[in-house]
Write a protein that holds these residues in place. Structure first.
Motif, mmCIF file in Angstrom:
data_model
loop_
_atom_site.group_PDB
_atom_site.id
_atom_site.type_symbol
_atom_site.label_atom_id
_atom_site.label_comp_id
_atom_site.label_asym_id
_atom_site.label_seq_id
_atom_site.Cartn_x
_atom_site.Cartn_y
_atom_site.Cartn_z
ATOM 1 N N GLY A 54 0.824 -1.197 0.000
ATOM 2 C CA GLY A 54 0.000 0.000 0.000
ATOM 3 C C GLY A 54 0.856 1.244 0.000
ATOM 4 O O GLY A 54 1.992 1.228 0.478
ATOM 5 N N ARG A 62 -6.741 1.852 -0.434
ATOM 6 C CA ARG A 62 -6.276 1.176 0.769
ATOM 7 C C ARG A 62 -6.314 -0.339 0.612
ATOM 8 O O ARG A 62 -7.224 -0.901 -0.013
ATOM 9 N N ASP A 107 -2.576 1.166 7.535
ATOM 10 C CA ASP A 107 -2.907 -0.164 7.005
ATOM 11 C C ASP A 107 -2.812 -1.219 8.091
ATOM 12 O O ASP A 107 -3.467 -2.265 8.012
ATOM 13 N N LEU A 155 -7.875 8.185 0.419
ATOM 14 C CA LEU A 155 -6.762 7.257 0.632
ATOM 15 C C LEU A 155 -5.850 7.758 1.739
ATOM 16 O O LEU A 155 -5.217 6.980 2.448
#
Length: 615
Positions: free
Chosen positions: A435, A441, A473, A486
């Motif tokens: 990521g 995501r 994340d 994001l």
């Protein structure tokens, strides 16, 4: 002179505005680089001097070991490019650069030179033993509310605006550096923190308006240097995000360009094709190549023309200035293939001349290993081009992960992608990730399936390469395009947040589960030399189960990834006998389960075993 245009970290400006004999005003507004160092491998230094009618003056210096070699003017009368030679025998101190008209001193600048630090050559500054943690500074944590909006910048904070400034800053990162360290990351990479004085959409940092100044909404140059020192005091490292391809329309030079060719300009606005392969395609047409390398990234991101040698030198010196000033451990170069690729190679060569073991990772958004390998070579390509890089962003492996762990995915995609590593100069130096700030995501891309996210984390942190995680994340932050989603705020980074995910009590049960999973792997990984620099041996996947080994000296770890919805009871290990030879037992580092025999293991559905082998 407003605050924005003040000289950063420089000496005194004397006689800032003087009327010349012919009635023309001469002003001095900035000298860049604002300071420099003795002991550089290259003695030459180019100064960009800016101020109204400064080209009407003649600079002079009287200081032992410092000599003006040449002075150049370009189209604008408000610039001088002064080329100095600073000998190794020169001493630290300050000296006046006097700008003269005949025998009359018009303006003066006090220039400071210091002794270059000894960064040493003890090995690559960032390597496979590290785990990089990527932060978007505006969205991580707000440590100082007073700088959310500042008088010297246009865009003000508005946390309700997805695309606006939210107020995250350097102080917020310092305040939560313990969280990053305790998670297990060793290296910090922040999206650009330099000034982005744009009317809107400036939070991301890629529209730089001053290459020598930290954005005041994030803090000061000294604040960034202190953050780097705090990292070093904790045994962590710092990577700076830099941009050579473009600047922001709010850059101070945009209203008075030094030269007509400072930018790549078109009759009408022309956007880049974003076709990375144009830079390496042996059959590319000139028009396609020009569109990719000279087209603008966006209307508010003018394309810099690195064919202009003064601009190229300016940017190269800017990198060296930040390395030395802040004692950086690495640089991530944005949009690496977009500018003139020979200048980029020259930049790498120049940085490595000063800092031989310095880590440089290039953003090279290529989906195929064959194209990506053009930028990761030992020696030149077939066309003679040598990128000189030691690390690239491994997008082929990223896309392979999404395919493997997505709906109806098969881990064979990981196997076949890694099987192409022969095409790279050094695949173990590729930066691998699941990521970043430019893609949806991970949790969203994997259909909010916790088990698949775990598999992705286990793979990323145990396969070859230098792993990088994207902030949030590890606690299942979700989000798809647009970009502002994001790059959402980390829960708990603002005083008004209803919960604080930086602490265990502020995380949901699922968030804590993933955090602990990642944390367990990262804590073990710190001492796992076989993961840092060991050989990767993998076996062709069958039944959507991928088995690979990492080995270094006597240390060996076996990783088993079961990408199925079904459990494997007594999964036989005899097929891996060649890799298991000499080892009799092992411990799964995730569950702390000990295996007294290596004849078989039980594997739960959609799960990974990371078994540290014991003789």
């Amino acid at each position: 002179m407003n605050t924005k245009n003040r000289i950063i970290l420089a000496g005194l400006l004397l006689f800032c505005s003087v009327q010349t004999l012919v009635g023309q005003v001469v002003r001095l507004e900035r000298v860049e680089p604002p300071t420099w160092w003795i002991g550089m491998e290259t003695a030459s230094l180019q100064l960009l001097v800016y101020g109204e009618n400064i080209s009407l003056s003649t600079p002079t210096i009287d200081y032992p070991g410092v000599e003006i070699k040449s002075v150049t003017t370009l189209e604008s009368p408000n610039y001088l490019f002064v080329n100095l030679n600073i000998s190794a025998e020169s001493q630290p101190g300050s000296f006046a650069i006097n700008f003269m008209k005949g025998k009359k001193r018009l303006v003066s600048y006090e220039y400071q030179i210091q002794q270059k630090s000894d960064k040493g050559t003890t090995g690559q500054t960032v390597d496979g033993s590290d785990v990089i943690y990527l932060i978007t500074p505006d969205r991580f944590a707000n440590g100082e509310r007073e700088n959310d909006s500042t008088d010297d910048t246009i865009e003000k904070a508005n946390r309700e605006d997805t695309h606006g400034r939210h107020g995250g800053d350097i102080k917020g990162i310092v305040d939560h550096l313990k969280y990053v360290q305790e998670l297990g990351a060793t290296t910090l990479w922040m999206n650009p923190f330099l000034e982005n004085d744009q009317p809107a959409y400036s939070y991301h940092g890629y529209g730089i308006s001053d290459f020598y100044r930290t954005d005041s909404r994030f803090g000061s140059n000294e604040d960034f240097r202190n953050l780097t020192k705090e990292c070093h005091d904790r045994g962590m490292k710092m990577i700076m995000d830099q941009v050579f391809n473009h600047c922001g329309t709010g850059h101070w030079w945009m209203n008075d360009l030094p030269a007509n060719d400072w930018l790549n300009q078109w009759d009408t606005f022309t956007r880049s094709s974003f076709t990375n392969i144009a830079a390496s395609d042996p059959h590319v047409s000139q028009s396609d190549y020009d569109l990719f390398t000279k087209g603008w990234f966006d209307k508010n991101l003018p394309d810099l023309n690195l064919h202009n040698e003064f601009l190229a030198t300016y940017l190269i010196q800017n990198s060296i200035w930040w390395i030395e000033y802040a004692q950086l451990d690495g640089i991530r170069m944005d949009t690496y293939p977009y500018p003139d690729k020979q200048v980029m190679a020259d930049w790498v060569k120049r940085v490595k001349l000063e800092y031989p073991d310095f880590y440089i990772v290039a953003e090279t958004w290529e989906s195929k290993a064959s194209s990506l390998s053009y930028w990761n070579r030992i020696g030149p390509n077939a066309d003679g081009y040598n990128p000189r890089l030691n690390s690239v962003c491994d997008y082929p492996l990223y896309y392979a992960m999404l395919t493997a762990f997505g709906q109806d995915g098969n881990v064979y995609k990981l196997y076949e992608t890694l099987a192409e590593d022969f095409i790279y100069g050094d695949a173990s130096n590729n930066k691998i990730f699941n990521g970043n700030h430019d893609v949806p995501r991970l949790y969203t891309l994997l259909d909010e399936d916790m088990s698949k996210v775990k598999l992705s984390m286990a793979f990323t942190l145990t396969t070859r390469g230098i792993p990088q995680l994207y902030y949030g994340d590890e606690i299942l932050l979700a989000g798809d395009k647009p970009d502002g989603v994001l790059r959402k705020d980390f829960p708990g980074g603002w005083e008004s947040d209803v919960r604080n995910a930086f602490s265990k009590n502020g995380r949901t049960t699922k968030e804590e589960e993933l955090y602990r999973y990642v944390n367990t792997i990262l804590k073990w990984r710190k001492n796992a030399k076989e993961i840092h620099k060991g050989r990767l041996t993998h076996f062709q996947p069958y039944d959507n189960v991928y088995v690979y080994f990492r080995s270094f000296d006597e240390r060996k770890t076996m990783v088993i990834i079961n990408n199925n919805d079904r459990k494997f009871e007594r999964y036989q290990l005899d097929r891996f006998e060649e890799a298991l030879e000499g080892y009799t037992r092992g411990t799964d580092i995730i569950t702390n389960t000990t295996y007294l025999t290596l004849e078989y293991v039980d594997i739960q559905p959609n799960s990974a075993l990371i078994i540290e082998l014991i003789k």
